[in-house]
Design a protein around this motif. Sequence first.
Motif, PDB file in Angstrom:
ATOM      1  N   ILE A   1       5.817  48.621 -38.844  1.00 42.48           N
ATOM      2  CA  ILE A   1       6.092  47.918 -37.601  1.00 42.48           C
ATOM      3  C   ILE A   1       5.110  48.319 -36.512  1.00 42.48           C
ATOM      4  O   ILE A   1       5.176  47.826 -35.419  1.00 42.48           O
ATOM      5  N   ASP A   2       4.240  49.231 -36.859  1.00 42.62           N
ATOM      6  CA  ASP A   2       3.132  49.602 -35.986  1.00 42.62           C
ATOM      7  C   ASP A   2       3.583  50.132 -34.619  1.00 42.62           C
ATOM      8  O   ASP A   2       3.019  49.769 -33.595  1.00 42.62           O
ATOM      9  N   GLU A   3       4.621  50.952 -34.624  1.00 46.94           N
ATOM     10  CA  GLU A   3       5.076  51.592 -33.393  1.00 46.94           C
ATOM     11  C   GLU A   3       4.860  53.085 -33.496  1.00 46.94           C
ATOM     12  O   GLU A   3       5.022  53.675 -34.549  1.00 46.94           O
ATOM     13  N   LYS A   4       4.492  53.682 -32.404  1.00 44.32           N
ATOM     14  CA  LYS A   4       4.308  55.126 -32.365  1.00 44.32           C
ATOM     15  C   LYS A   4       5.606  55.797 -31.939  1.00 44.32           C
ATOM     16  O   LYS A   4       6.315  55.303 -31.077  1.00 44.32           O
ATOM     17  N   VAL A   5       5.893  56.926 -32.574  1.00 46.15           N
ATOM     18  CA  VAL A   5       7.083  57.704 -32.245  1.00 46.15           C
ATOM     19  C   VAL A   5       6.619  59.020 -31.649  1.00 46.15           C
ATOM     20  O   VAL A   5       5.816  59.732 -32.246  1.00 46.15           O
ATOM     21  N   GLU A   6       7.111  59.326 -30.456  1.00 46.00           N
ATOM     22  CA  GLU A   6       6.741  60.576 -29.811  1.00 46.00           C
ATOM     23  C   GLU A   6       7.453  61.728 -30.511  1.00 46.00           C
ATOM     24  O   GLU A   6       8.673  61.702 -30.692  1.00 46.00           O
TER      25      GLU A   6
END
Length: 83
Positions: A1-6
């Motif tokens: 989903i191409d999201e970054k997770v901190e």
Amino acid sequence: IDEKVECIPYETFGLIFPEGEFVHSSKFGDCGGVIDQVSGNQGVDQWKKLMESMEPLAQAVAAMPTAAIRADTGVAVTAGEFL
């Protein structure tokens, strides 16, 4: 989903024992660590012996992928090759 997770790494966390509040760190079982503060040298010696006796289990866990561990009889198939 191409999201970054901190991700926030941490090295310590709090412990609350009847003896008081302590900070857990990588020096937990070393001289000056939490076990030493709570139980003294005898506790540190016991901790070291426990860690030595757990080494074979630690090696087995490190060698087995988490996905191989299941809560059904299929564990014999997925984990068997790693035992």
